[in-house]
Scaffold this motif. Structure first.
Motif, PDB file in Angstrom:
ATOM      1  N   PRO A 142       0.787  -1.233   0.000  1.00 49.31           N
ATOM      2  CA  PRO A 142       0.000   0.000   0.000  1.00 49.31           C
ATOM      3  C   PRO A 142       0.822   1.287   0.000  1.00 49.31           C
ATOM      4  CG  PRO A 142      -0.854  -1.562   1.601  1.00 49.31           C
ATOM      5  CD  PRO A 142       0.438  -2.120   1.124  1.00 49.31           C
ATOM      6  N   SER A 143       2.006   1.247   0.599  1.00 51.05           N
ATOM      7  CA  SER A 143       2.826   2.460   0.671  1.00 51.05           C
ATOM      8  C   SER A 143       3.206   2.974  -0.708  1.00 51.05           C
ATOM      9  CB  SER A 143       4.087   2.228   1.505  1.00 51.05           C
ATOM     10  OG  SER A 143       4.908   1.238   0.895  1.00 51.05           O
ATOM     11  N   ALA A 146       0.667   5.743  -2.002  1.00 52.39           N
ATOM     12  CA  ALA A 146       0.874   7.043  -1.364  1.00 52.39           C
ATOM     13  C   ALA A 146       2.146   7.708  -1.873  1.00 52.39           C
ATOM     14  CB  ALA A 146       0.935   6.864   0.149  1.00 52.39           C
ATOM     15  N   THR A 147       3.183   6.911  -2.107  1.00 51.74           N
ATOM     16  CA  THR A 147       4.441   7.446  -2.632  1.00 51.74           C
ATOM     17  C   THR A 147       4.237   8.038  -4.021  1.00 51.74           C
ATOM     18  OG1 THR A 147       5.731   5.832  -1.369  1.00 51.74           O
ATOM     19  CG2 THR A 147       6.821   6.871  -3.244  1.00 51.74           C
ATOM     20  N   GLU A 170      -5.478  -0.651   4.605  1.00 55.43           N
ATOM     21  CA  GLU A 170      -4.275   0.107   4.268  1.00 55.43           C
ATOM     22  C   GLU A 170      -4.286   0.522   2.801  1.00 55.43           C
ATOM     23  OE1 GLU A 170      -0.528  -1.645   5.694  1.00 55.43           O
ATOM     24  OE2 GLU A 170      -1.753  -3.007   6.896  1.00 55.43           O
ATOM     25  N   TRP A 171      -4.736  -0.389   1.934  1.00 59.48           N
ATOM     26  CA  TRP A 171      -4.819  -0.050   0.511  1.00 59.48           C
ATOM     27  C   TRP A 171      -5.810   1.081   0.284  1.00 59.48           C
ATOM     28  CZ3 TRP A 171      -1.685  -1.268  -3.327  1.00 59.48           C
ATOM     29  CH2 TRP A 171      -0.856  -2.381  -3.196  1.00 59.48           C
ATOM     30  N   GLU A 173      -6.713   3.366   2.428  1.00 67.01           N
ATOM     31  CA  GLU A 173      -6.150   4.592   2.997  1.00 67.01           C
ATOM     32  C   GLU A 173      -5.071   5.185   2.096  1.00 67.01           C
ATOM     33  OE1 GLU A 173      -6.738   6.488   5.648  1.00 67.01           O
ATOM     34  OE2 GLU A 173      -8.500   5.306   6.206  1.00 67.01           O
ATOM     35  N   SER A 174      -4.445   4.364   1.286  1.00 66.03           N
ATOM     36  CA  SER A 174      -3.351   4.821   0.433  1.00 66.03           C
ATOM     37  C   SER A 174      -3.811   5.759  -0.680  1.00 66.03           C
ATOM     38  CB  SER A 174      -2.640   3.615  -0.198  1.00 66.03           C
ATOM     39  OG  SER A 174      -3.424   3.050  -1.238  1.00 66.03           O
TER      40      SER A 174
END
Length: 212
Positions: A142-143, A146-147, A170-171, A173-174
């Motif tokens: 997921p990060s 956001a990146t 998490e996905w 929220e990304s």
């Protein structure tokens, strides 16, 4: 159904089943399980020779209940055959200019696989509707989204691989625009697929409620 309507539906459902099966019977079991759980977007992969016929049959059986598209479309010839079979979107592991042009001609969303920001922006500038973070979704999780969205917040991204019932929040929220899901929505019994689809869809609804 025009490109914008198709994209709106994909973004509304948020979850897309990535289907690679050999028989129409199994495809129908998957479709029924997904629909019962609230997921109405299916990608039928052209890794199998009967993909076009499967897309055609699913469209005839489910009509507007199901949004069926084609995956692993590597060239414009395959893209045209898929569209003639009724595919409402085209997905690929790579970017191909001729496929992009053809999809735009017929107002079909094209979602090519891209690895770098350069590839992603090249595809979007050429007219791709969304980019598929492939195969990097599985590796970075997921990060990654956001990146990518920090310097390009307007970039519509579909993930492919890496999402499960444990990290689905998490996905979401990304900031990912669509989450491609394989085995959770294609393996096991129809009831198991339904339960997985239900949990994924509930996570989407919960995320939207908290966000609003």
């Amino acid at each position: 159904m025009f490109r914008t309507s198709i994209l709106n539906r994909i973004e509304e459902t948020k979850i897309m089943a990535i289907v690679r099966v050999e028989t129409l019977k199994r495809a129908i079991e998957i479709a029924d399980g997904c629909l019962a759980g609230g997921v109405d977007c299916l990608e039928i992969s052209y890794t199998l020779p009967n993909a076009g016929e499967m897309i055609k049959q699913l469209n005839e059986q489910y009509q507007e209940k199901l949004l069926v598209g084609a995956g692993t479309v590597l060239d414009s010839e395959t893209a045209r055959l898929a569209i003639l079979a009724g595919a409402k979107f085209i997905i690929a592991p790579n970017y191909n200019e001729s496929v992009c042009k053809l999809c735009n001609r017929y107002q079909i969303p094209y979602m090519p696989g891209c690895t770098s920001v350069t590839e992603m922006l090249t595809a979007i500038e050429a007219g791709a509707a969304m980019v598929k973070a492939f195969p990097i979704s599985s590796y970075y999780g997921p990060s990654l989204i956001a990146t990518l969205k920090t310097p390009t917040p307007y970039l519509p991204i579909m993930s492919s691989g890496g999402a499960n019932l444990t990290n689905i929040h998490e996905w979401l929220e990304s900031g990912v625009d669509c989450i491609g899901v394989g085995s959770l929505l294609t393996k096991g019994t129809q009831e198991e697929i339904m339960e997985n689809a239900k949990q994924l869809k509930q996570a989407v609804i919960k995320h939207r409620t908290q966000k609003n």
